[in-house]
Design an enzyme around this catalytic site. Sequence first.
Site: not given
Ligand code: NDP
Length: 279
Positions: A16, A65, A127
């Site tokens: 960023s 967030k 999610a």
């Molecule tokens: P969160 O921690 O809020 O959510 C993580 C998500 O990943 C949940 O749905 C979780 O499932 C799932 N998950 C984690 N590990 C596994 C696995 N091994 N197998 C399957 N599902 C899994 O993170 P965010 O939503 O904030 O971020 C998610 C990704 O998106 C990050 O890697 C982040 O870097 C990326 N991102 C990129 C952005 C961009 O601008 N390019 C902006 C925002 C995020 P469960 O609910 O079951 O735990």
Amino acid sequence: MDRYAVIGHPVKHSRSPRIHALFAAQTGQRLDYDRLESTPEAFNQTVLAFAASGARGCNITVPFKFEAWQMAARRTARAELAQSANTLRFDAGGWWADNTDGIGLVRDITQNAGVALAGQRVLLIGAGGAAAGSLGPLIDTQPAEIVVANRSVAKAEALVARHQDGAVTQAQRAQGVRMYATDLDHAGEAFDVVINATASSLGGAESPVAASVLKPGALALDMMYGAAAAGFLAWAETHGAHGRDGLGMLVEQAAEAFTAWRGVRPDTGPVLAQLRTEL
Ligand code: NDP
């Protein structure tokens, strides 16, 4: 000089500061944009101290967030739906919060990748915060169907329910997008657009769902970028889809924040091209 920062844990790899420096140079804006690492316990204090020092706003990344959303006095409708914020503006009359992740994702898909979402079948995997920020803006593009698949299906169900109940705007209800939640083993088949909003790539997994979710020629986007996205992109190409990483989304969500802070919209194309050469 007006000051901004990205606050997260960890934050040292965040692109960023580089993106906002390129935006500032391009638009002739004078600003300073830093990284601030914070422990979960110290998050509120870190933001309060940064604002008290005269800073104008900040971006928020993993895992704060939701806390950032709670700290704001005023929130955009999409931040309200997401129940999370990645952008704060320290307005004198009360802090303002937005979630620009979803609009960044949509702009990257429709404008940078040139893929229409209207009338298409979309699979959103995850999610967590990123998926929550994306669902409202995805609905606004009027796809025919959005399936939200998550490891913890209850979280996907809650996310879908929130977007189907009274919080959804009149315009969104009128769009009549078919939407349901499921687990990763029952994600469905042959989607036009597949979006990986999970952190699964971090563990080295190629994809959290079976390849049958991909229609031939589908767009398969992982929100990750750099080395972390490589496995998913290879998986997509192997199964006849077009892989795309999350770098364009990152630049687009930053552009939306920059516009809210500075009142001028940067041209994202050259900045995305520059970042690709640097990655
Ligand atoms: P969160 O921690 O809020 O959510 C993580 C998500 O990943 C949940 O749905 C979780 O499932 C799932 N998950 C984690 N590990 C596994 C696995 N091994 N197998 C399957 N599902 C899994 O993170 P965010 O939503 O904030 O971020 C998610 C990704 O998106 C990050 O890697 C982040 O870097 C990326 N991102 C990129 C952005 C961009 O601008 N390019 C902006 C925002 C995020 P469960 O609910 O079951 O735990």
